[in-house]
Write a protein that holds these residues in place. Sequence first.
Motif, PDB file in Angstrom:
ATOM      1  N   ILE A 278      10.221   9.300   4.949  1.00 48.59           N
ATOM      2  CA  ILE A 278       9.116   8.357   4.816  1.00 48.59           C
ATOM      3  C   ILE A 278       9.242   7.238   5.844  1.00 48.59           C
ATOM      4  O   ILE A 278       8.260   6.848   6.466  1.00 48.59           O
ATOM      5  N   ARG A 279      10.456   6.724   6.046  1.00 49.98           N
ATOM      6  CA  ARG A 279      10.665   5.681   7.061  1.00 49.98           C
ATOM      7  C   ARG A 279      10.217   6.164   8.442  1.00 49.98           C
ATOM      8  O   ARG A 279       9.533   5.450   9.174  1.00 49.98           O
ATOM      9  N   VAL A 280      10.619   7.381   8.802  1.00 49.77           N
ATOM     10  CA  VAL A 280      10.254   7.952  10.111  1.00 49.77           C
ATOM     11  C   VAL A 280       8.738   8.123  10.196  1.00 49.77           C
ATOM     12  O   VAL A 280       8.121   7.781  11.204  1.00 49.77           O
ATOM     13  N   ALA A 281       8.139   8.638   9.134  1.00 58.19           N
ATOM     14  CA  ALA A 281       6.686   8.840   9.126  1.00 58.19           C
ATOM     15  C   ALA A 281       5.945   7.505   9.211  1.00 58.19           C
ATOM     16  O   ALA A 281       4.909   7.411   9.886  1.00 58.19           O
ATOM     17  N   LEU A 282       6.460   6.467   8.559  1.00 62.24           N
ATOM     18  CA  LEU A 282       5.835   5.141   8.651  1.00 62.24           C
ATOM     19  C   LEU A 282       5.924   4.596  10.077  1.00 62.24           C
ATOM     20  O   LEU A 282       4.983   3.960  10.561  1.00 62.24           O
ATOM     21  N   GLN A 283       7.028   4.850  10.753  1.00 64.38           N
ATOM     22  CA  GLN A 283       7.151   4.437  12.157  1.00 64.38           C
ATOM     23  C   GLN A 283       6.123   5.172  13.019  1.00 64.38           C
ATOM     24  O   GLN A 283       5.491   4.567  13.889  1.00 64.38           O
ATOM     25  N   GLN A 284       5.932   6.458  12.757  1.00 66.63           N
ATOM     26  CA  GLN A 284       4.946   7.232  13.502  1.00 66.63           C
ATOM     27  C   GLN A 284       3.530   6.747  13.189  1.00 66.63           C
ATOM     28  O   GLN A 284       2.689   6.627  14.087  1.00 66.63           O
ATOM     29  N   LEU A 285       3.273   6.439  11.923  1.00 65.39           N
ATOM     30  CA  LEU A 285       1.971   5.900  11.530  1.00 65.39           C
ATOM     31  C   LEU A 285       1.720   4.568  12.219  1.00 65.39           C
ATOM     32  O   LEU A 285       0.617   4.309  12.706  1.00 65.39           O
ATOM     33  N   ASN A 286       2.736   3.734  12.281  1.00 63.69           N
ATOM     34  CA  ASN A 286       2.614   2.445  12.951  1.00 63.69           C
ATOM     35  C   ASN A 286       2.232   2.629  14.421  1.00 63.69           C
ATOM     36  O   ASN A 286       1.382   1.913  14.943  1.00 63.69           O
ATOM     37  N   GLN A 287       2.841   3.595  15.075  1.00 62.69           N
ATOM     38  CA  GLN A 287       2.502   3.872  16.479  1.00 62.69           C
ATOM     39  C   GLN A 287       1.065   4.364  16.609  1.00 62.69           C
ATOM     40  O   GLN A 287       0.347   3.955  17.520  1.00 62.69           O
ATOM     41  N   GLN A 288       0.643   5.228  15.696  1.00 62.97           N
ATOM     42  CA  GLN A 288      -0.733   5.727  15.732  1.00 62.97           C
ATOM     43  C   GLN A 288      -1.746   4.609  15.512  1.00 62.97           C
ATOM     44  O   GLN A 288      -2.824   4.611  16.098  1.00 62.97           O
ATOM     45  N   CYS A 289      -1.396   3.648  14.674  1.00 63.87           N
ATOM     46  CA  CYS A 289      -2.306   2.559  14.353  1.00 63.87           C
ATOM     47  C   CYS A 289      -2.585   1.655  15.561  1.00 63.87           C
ATOM     48  O   CYS A 289      -3.571   0.932  15.571  1.00 63.87           O
ATOM     49  N   GLN A 290      -1.730   1.698  16.561  1.00 68.57           N
ATOM     50  CA  GLN A 290      -1.918   0.861  17.744  1.00 68.57           C
ATOM     51  C   GLN A 290      -3.256   1.136  18.421  1.00 68.57           C
ATOM     52  O   GLN A 290      -3.783   0.291  19.115  1.00 68.57           O
ATOM     53  N   GLN A 291      -3.803   2.321  18.211  1.00 71.16           N
ATOM     54  CA  GLN A 291      -5.054   2.714  18.842  1.00 71.16           C
ATOM     55  C   GLN A 291      -6.253   2.566  17.905  1.00 71.16           C
ATOM     56  O   GLN A 291      -7.345   3.035  18.216  1.00 71.16           O
ATOM     57  N   HIS A 292      -6.048   1.937  16.753  1.00 72.74           N
ATOM     58  CA  HIS A 292      -7.106   1.818  15.753  1.00 72.74           C
ATOM     59  C   HIS A 292      -7.402   0.356  15.433  1.00 72.74           C
ATOM     60  O   HIS A 292      -6.703  -0.548  15.884  1.00 72.74           O
ATOM     61  N   SER A 293      -8.426   0.155  14.641  1.00 69.35           N
ATOM     62  CA  SER A 293      -8.815  -1.200  14.241  1.00 69.35           C
ATOM     63  C   SER A 293      -8.003  -1.714  13.063  1.00 69.35           C
ATOM     64  O   SER A 293      -8.219  -2.827  12.601  1.00 69.35           O
ATOM     65  N   PHE A 294      -7.069  -0.916  12.573  1.00 70.33           N
ATOM     66  CA  PHE A 294      -6.215  -1.339  11.472  1.00 70.33           C
ATOM     67  C   PHE A 294      -4.751  -1.224  11.870  1.00 70.33           C
ATOM     68  O   PHE A 294      -4.417  -0.548  12.836  1.00 70.33           O
ATOM     69  N   ALA A 295      -3.914  -1.921  11.119  1.00 75.51           N
ATOM     70  CA  ALA A 295      -2.482  -1.948  11.424  1.00 75.51           C
ATOM     71  C   ALA A 295      -1.685  -1.674  10.156  1.00 75.51           C
ATOM     72  O   ALA A 295      -2.131  -1.984   9.051  1.00 75.51           O
ATOM     73  N   LEU A 296      -0.522  -1.077  10.339  1.00 75.52           N
ATOM     74  CA  LEU A 296       0.428  -0.917   9.243  1.00 75.52           C
ATOM     75  C   LEU A 296       1.264  -2.190   9.204  1.00 75.52           C
ATOM     76  O   LEU A 296       1.884  -2.564  10.201  1.00 75.52           O
ATOM     77  N   VAL A 297       1.248  -2.853   8.053  1.00 73.77           N
ATOM     78  CA  VAL A 297       1.936  -4.129   7.919  1.00 73.77           C
ATOM     79  C   VAL A 297       2.947  -4.020   6.777  1.00 73.77           C
ATOM     80  O   VAL A 297       2.632  -3.485   5.715  1.00 73.77           O
ATOM     81  N   GLU A 298       4.153  -4.525   7.021  1.00 73.43           N
ATOM     82  CA  GLU A 298       5.152  -4.594   5.964  1.00 73.43           C
ATOM     83  C   GLU A 298       5.284  -6.037   5.534  1.00 73.43           C
ATOM     84  O   GLU A 298       5.562  -6.925   6.338  1.00 73.43           O
ATOM     85  N   ILE A 299       5.048  -6.273   4.254  1.00 72.40           N
ATOM     86  CA  ILE A 299       5.223  -7.608   3.684  1.00 72.40           C
ATOM     87  C   ILE A 299       6.310  -7.506   2.616  1.00 72.40           C
ATOM     88  O   ILE A 299       6.846  -6.420   2.386  1.00 72.40           O
ATOM     89  N   ALA A 300       6.614  -8.591   1.970  1.00 71.76           N
ATOM     90  CA  ALA A 300       7.725  -8.602   1.005  1.00 71.76           C
ATOM     91  C   ALA A 300       7.563  -7.544  -0.087  1.00 71.76           C
ATOM     92  O   ALA A 300       8.544  -6.920  -0.487  1.00 71.76           O
ATOM     93  N   SER A 301       6.337  -7.300  -0.534  1.00 70.29           N
ATOM     94  CA  SER A 301       6.139  -6.367  -1.640  1.00 70.29           C
ATOM     95  C   SER A 301       5.947  -4.917  -1.198  1.00 70.29           C
ATOM     96  O   SER A 301       5.852  -4.025  -2.032  1.00 70.29           O
ATOM     97  N   GLY A 302       5.866  -4.681   0.108  1.00 67.29           N
ATOM     98  CA  GLY A 302       5.745  -3.303   0.565  1.00 67.29           C
ATOM     99  C   GLY A 302       4.893  -3.145   1.807  1.00 67.29           C
ATOM    100  O   GLY A 302       4.704  -4.083   2.577  1.00 67.29           O
ATOM    101  N   PHE A 303       4.345  -1.947   1.959  1.00 70.43           N
ATOM    102  CA  PHE A 303       3.549  -1.594   3.130  1.00 70.43           C
ATOM    103  C   PHE A 303       2.076  -1.539   2.756  1.00 70.43           C
ATOM    104  O   PHE A 303       1.727  -1.147   1.638  1.00 70.43           O
ATOM    105  N   ARG A 304       1.229  -1.895   3.713  1.00 67.34           N
ATOM    106  CA  ARG A 304      -0.208  -1.758   3.511  1.00 67.34           C
ATOM    107  C   ARG A 304      -0.877  -1.557   4.868  1.00 67.34           C
ATOM    108  O   ARG A 304      -0.333  -1.938   5.915  1.00 67.34           O
ATOM    109  N   LEU A 305      -2.049  -0.987   4.830  1.00 66.04           N
ATOM    110  CA  LEU A 305      -2.875  -0.885   6.025  1.00 66.04           C
ATOM    111  C   LEU A 305      -3.918  -1.979   5.919  1.00 66.04           C
ATOM    112  O   LEU A 305      -4.533  -2.164   4.868  1.00 66.04           O
ATOM    113  N   GLN A 306      -4.099  -2.719   6.999  1.00 62.75           N
ATOM    114  CA  GLN A 306      -5.088  -3.790   6.970  1.00 62.75           C
ATOM    115  C   GLN A 306      -5.795  -3.869   8.312  1.00 62.75           C
ATOM    116  O   GLN A 306      -5.260  -3.463   9.332  1.00 62.75           O
ATOM    117  N   THR A 307      -6.991  -4.409   8.264  1.00 65.87           N
ATOM    118  CA  THR A 307      -7.788  -4.570   9.474  1.00 65.87           C
ATOM    119  C   THR A 307      -7.123  -5.586  10.390  1.00 65.87           C
ATOM    120  O   THR A 307      -6.601  -6.607   9.932  1.00 65.87           O
TER     121      THR A 307
END
Length: 92
Positions: free
Chosen positions: A43-72
């Motif tokens: 899951i960690r590796v897949a989240l890193q890959q998702l984060n890289q993919q998000c660089q080309q989109h209008s949303f970003a993968l963000v890690e906050i204290a309570s976990g991960f979320r996708l946000q604009t």
Amino acid sequence: MNAVNVSLVNILQAILLTAEQPLSLEQLTDYFSPEEGVSKQDIRVALQQLNQQCQQHSFALVEIASGFRLQTRTEFQTWVQRHSSEKPAKYS
């Protein structure tokens, strides 16, 4: 990236897009049965890959204290707010 990783990235993206709140690594792990053989490291590796993919989109993968979320991304805030702002009630 092999087909399994692409699939896991897409599954995590779908989960995070539809989640009502940020999800921790532990919570994401709970989405998979032991038979599926998805580890926290997978899951960690897949989240890193998702984060890289998000660089080309209008949303970003963000890690906050309570976990991960996708946000604009903030640069799209002006347009996103237009559809989410409350409209005044119409009275006849």
